[in-house]
Scaffold this motif. Structure first.
Motif, PDB file in Angstrom:
ATOM      1  N   HIS A   7      -4.267   8.912   4.562  1.00 15.13           N
ATOM      2  CA  HIS A   7      -4.192   7.739   3.293  1.00 15.13           C
ATOM      3  C   HIS A   7      -2.985   6.859   3.863  1.00 15.13           C
ATOM      4  N   LYS A   8      -3.330   5.596   4.094  1.00 13.37           N
ATOM      5  CA  LYS A   8      -2.250   4.734   4.387  1.00 13.37           C
ATOM      6  C   LYS A   8      -2.024   3.602   3.468  1.00 13.37           C
ATOM      7  N   GLY A   9      -2.961   3.524   2.645  1.00 10.03           N
ATOM      8  CA  GLY A   9      -2.901   2.600   1.392  1.00 10.03           C
ATOM      9  C   GLY A   9      -1.906   2.644   0.697  1.00 10.03           C
ATOM     10  N   GLY A  10      -1.936   1.625  -0.534  1.00  7.54           N
ATOM     11  CA  GLY A  10      -0.804   1.883  -1.826  1.00  7.54           C
ATOM     12  C   GLY A  10      -1.393   2.864  -2.807  1.00  7.54           C
ATOM     13  N   ILE A  11      -0.315   3.031  -3.921  1.00  5.55           N
ATOM     14  CA  ILE A  11      -0.621   3.905  -4.913  1.00  5.55           C
ATOM     15  C   ILE A  11      -1.816   3.876  -5.519  1.00  5.55           C
ATOM     16  N   GLY A  12      -2.219   2.507  -5.672  1.00  4.11           N
ATOM     17  CA  GLY A  12      -3.662   2.321  -6.331  1.00  4.11           C
ATOM     18  C   GLY A  12      -4.624   2.712  -5.777  1.00  4.11           C
ATOM     19  N   ASP A  13      -4.657   2.784  -4.157  1.00  2.23           N
ATOM     20  CA  ASP A  13      -5.553   3.315  -3.271  1.00  2.23           C
ATOM     21  C   ASP A  13      -5.664   4.905  -3.545  1.00  2.23           C
ATOM     22  N   VAL A  14      -4.713   5.520  -3.900  1.00  6.07           N
ATOM     23  CA  VAL A  14      -4.541   6.853  -4.096  1.00  6.07           C
ATOM     24  C   VAL A  14      -5.420   7.288  -5.097  1.00  6.07           C
TER      25      VAL A  14
END
Length: 94
Positions: A7-14
């Motif tokens: 996972h390399k996105g931001g916290i919202g993507d998590v």
């Protein structure tokens, strides 16, 4: 069976990826799920019972470092390959 999710996105993507994590664990009962993510993602995923291990790559990590961490994780264990893009791709054993 071991599963590795990069996972390399931001916290919202998590947060938006949590249903995917639940589905992965439901689809592979008894599987061990490791997530390679950033520091904030690791803190959040520590609260997610479906995640067995979260590994942090730190803020602003260059792609070369991510690739090295991923290769190290893959060499250390036999994982099932899964592309993290909300589109479904077939899984292939490594």
């Amino acid at each position: 069976m071991r599963l590795l999710l990069l996972h390399k996105g931001g916290i919202g993507d998590v947060v938006f990826g949590l249903p995917l994590i639940r589905d992965l664990k439901a689809g592979y009962p008894g599987g061990h799920l490791t997530v390679l993510t950033h520091d904030q993602g690791k803190e959040l995923l520590a609260l997610c019972p479906e995640v067995d291990r979260a590994i942090s790559f730190g803020p602003g990590a260059p792609l070369r470092l991510l690739a090295r961490l991923l290769l190290r994780a893959l060499r250390a264990r036999a994982f099932l390959a899964r592309h993290h893009d909300l589109g479904a791709l077939p899984a292939e054993p490594l």
